[in-house]
Motif scaffolding. Structure first.
Motif, PDB file in Angstrom:
ATOM      1  N   LEU A  57      36.083  42.321  60.574  1.00  0.00           N
ATOM      2  CA  LEU A  57      36.930  43.285  59.879  1.00  0.00           C
ATOM      3  C   LEU A  57      36.141  44.524  59.468  1.00  0.00           C
ATOM      4  O   LEU A  57      36.609  45.654  59.633  1.00  0.00           O
ATOM      5  N   LEU A  58      34.944  44.328  58.948  1.00  0.00           N
ATOM      6  CA  LEU A  58      34.128  45.469  58.543  1.00  0.00           C
ATOM      7  C   LEU A  58      33.748  46.323  59.750  1.00  0.00           C
ATOM      8  O   LEU A  58      33.807  47.553  59.710  1.00  0.00           O
ATOM      9  N   TYR A  59      33.390  45.685  60.842  1.00  0.00           N
ATOM     10  CA  TYR A  59      33.056  46.411  62.069  1.00  0.00           C
ATOM     11  C   TYR A  59      34.271  47.195  62.563  1.00  0.00           C
ATOM     12  O   TYR A  59      34.156  48.351  62.982  1.00  0.00           O
ATOM     13  N   VAL A 103      44.777  50.684  60.183  1.00  0.00           N
ATOM     14  CA  VAL A 103      43.581  49.882  59.893  1.00  0.00           C
ATOM     15  C   VAL A 103      43.010  50.285  58.539  1.00  0.00           C
ATOM     16  O   VAL A 103      42.706  49.435  57.696  1.00  0.00           O
ATOM     17  N   TYR A 104      42.851  51.604  58.299  1.00  0.00           N
ATOM     18  CA  TYR A 104      42.329  52.056  56.996  1.00  0.00           C
ATOM     19  C   TYR A 104      43.162  51.499  55.855  1.00  0.00           C
ATOM     20  O   TYR A 104      42.628  50.967  54.881  1.00  0.00           O
ATOM     21  N   LEU A 105      44.474  51.634  55.972  1.00  0.00           N
ATOM     22  CA  LEU A 105      45.355  51.199  54.884  1.00  0.00           C
ATOM     23  C   LEU A 105      45.300  49.688  54.680  1.00  0.00           C
ATOM     24  O   LEU A 105      45.337  49.210  53.544  1.00  0.00           O
ATOM     25  N   ALA A 106      45.199  48.943  55.757  1.00  0.00           N
ATOM     26  CA  ALA A 106      45.086  47.487  55.635  1.00  0.00           C
ATOM     27  C   ALA A 106      43.815  47.114  54.865  1.00  0.00           C
ATOM     28  O   ALA A 106      43.813  46.169  54.082  1.00  0.00           O
ATOM     29  N   PHE A 107      42.765  47.877  55.044  1.00  0.00           N
ATOM     30  CA  PHE A 107      41.497  47.563  54.394  1.00  0.00           C
ATOM     31  C   PHE A 107      41.479  47.943  52.921  1.00  0.00           C
ATOM     32  O   PHE A 107      40.663  47.444  52.160  1.00  0.00           O
ATOM     33  N   GLN A 109      43.533  46.969  50.816  1.00  0.00           N
ATOM     34  CA  GLN A 109      43.830  45.723  50.116  1.00  0.00           C
ATOM     35  C   GLN A 109      42.539  44.947  49.842  1.00  0.00           C
ATOM     36  O   GLN A 109      42.330  44.445  48.744  1.00  0.00           O
ATOM     37  N   ILE A 110      41.674  44.846  50.829  1.00  0.00           N
ATOM     38  CA  ILE A 110      40.410  44.137  50.653  1.00  0.00           C
ATOM     39  C   ILE A 110      39.493  44.926  49.727  1.00  0.00           C
ATOM     40  O   ILE A 110      38.809  44.358  48.872  1.00  0.00           O
ATOM     41  N   ALA A 111      39.480  46.240  49.887  1.00  0.00           N
ATOM     42  CA  ALA A 111      38.569  47.086  49.092  1.00  0.00           C
ATOM     43  C   ALA A 111      38.863  47.003  47.600  1.00  0.00           C
ATOM     44  O   ALA A 111      37.979  47.255  46.782  1.00  0.00           O
ATOM     45  N   LEU A 112      40.069  46.642  47.243  1.00  0.00           N
ATOM     46  CA  LEU A 112      40.407  46.507  45.827  1.00  0.00           C
ATOM     47  C   LEU A 112      39.637  45.373  45.160  1.00  0.00           C
ATOM     48  O   LEU A 112      39.375  45.429  43.960  1.00  0.00           O
ATOM     49  N   PHE A 117      33.520  46.099  50.741  1.00  0.00           N
ATOM     50  CA  PHE A 117      34.573  46.905  51.349  1.00  0.00           C
ATOM     51  C   PHE A 117      34.911  48.109  50.458  1.00  0.00           C
ATOM     52  O   PHE A 117      35.223  49.182  50.958  1.00  0.00           O
ATOM     53  N   SER A 118      34.822  47.913  49.159  1.00  0.00           N
ATOM     54  CA  SER A 118      35.053  49.027  48.232  1.00  0.00           C
ATOM     55  C   SER A 118      34.001  50.115  48.432  1.00  0.00           C
ATOM     56  O   SER A 118      34.316  51.305  48.483  1.00  0.00           O
TER      57      SER A 118
END
Length: 195
Positions: A57-59, A103-107, A109-112, A117-118
């Motif tokens: 996911l990060l890649y 993809v940016y927007l999906a991430f 959620q994780i970055a929160l 990821f943040s």
């Protein structure tokens, strides 16, 4: 003799498949098994290149950001003062760019909740602002914008880009490519007097 495999190309291919799946089904529905099936590989091959779903996911997130950076670099190689072109390179004006934004927007959620990821999200936002600042500095040196307004304008333009992109993802009819360009033209005239 075994075939020679370009490992980075394989990683990029897998990330591209992941990006496509993320843009269509979201992060929650994405599994390593589904990625492997879409790629025509075994799960073992996918996990050979990415130790975990998190690594993949990060890649994938970074690959989407790299796509945008490549588009901007192409614009700026032609004209370092091309503010409109730089912003258009960041906006979801076609299917490939729309996928990057999904993809940016999906991430987000994780970055929160995930500090790594943040940090990545902050770094990508800072990079986008730095791109805009660089173009504005070039424009200031050419006498096209006041030098003391570069930072403020870069921040305002970044907010404009993100806002337009989010609208385009969720309302592609009202925020079509033509709609985004028309709105951008009006904003640039208002903010920097540019066409």
């Amino acid at each position: 003799m075994p075939a020679v495999v370009d490992h980075e190309k394989r990683r990029q291919q897998i990330a591209g498949i992941a990006a496509d799946l993320i843009s269509r089904v979201g992060l929650d529905a994405l599994t390593m098994r589904e990625i492997a099936a879409a790629a025509g590989y075994s799960t073992t091959i996918v996990t050979h290149y990415f130790a975990s779903k998190r690594d993949l996911l990060l890649y994938t997130y970074r690959a989407s950001a790299s796509n945008a950076q490549g588009r901007v670099n192409t614009v700026l190689a032609r004209d370092p003062c091309d503010l409109k072109g730089s912003i258009e390179a960041l906006l979801p004006l076609d299917e490939a760019r729309l996928q990057d934004w999904k993809v940016y927007l999906a991430f987000w959620q994780i970055a929160l909740v995930d500090p790594d990821f943040s940090a990545e999200q902050r770094a990508q936002a800072n990079n986008a602002r730095n791109i805009l600042q660089g173009v504005l500095v070039a424009r200031a040196q050419a006498g096209l914008v006041p030098a003391d307004q570069v930072d403020t304008l870069a921040r305002r333009l970044l907010v404009c880009v993100v806002g337009m992109a989010v609208q385009a993802v969720f309302d592609p009819v009202d925020w079509s490519g033509d709609g985004q360009r028309a709105f951008l033209d009006a904003e640039l005239r208002s903010l920097v007097g540019a066409d």
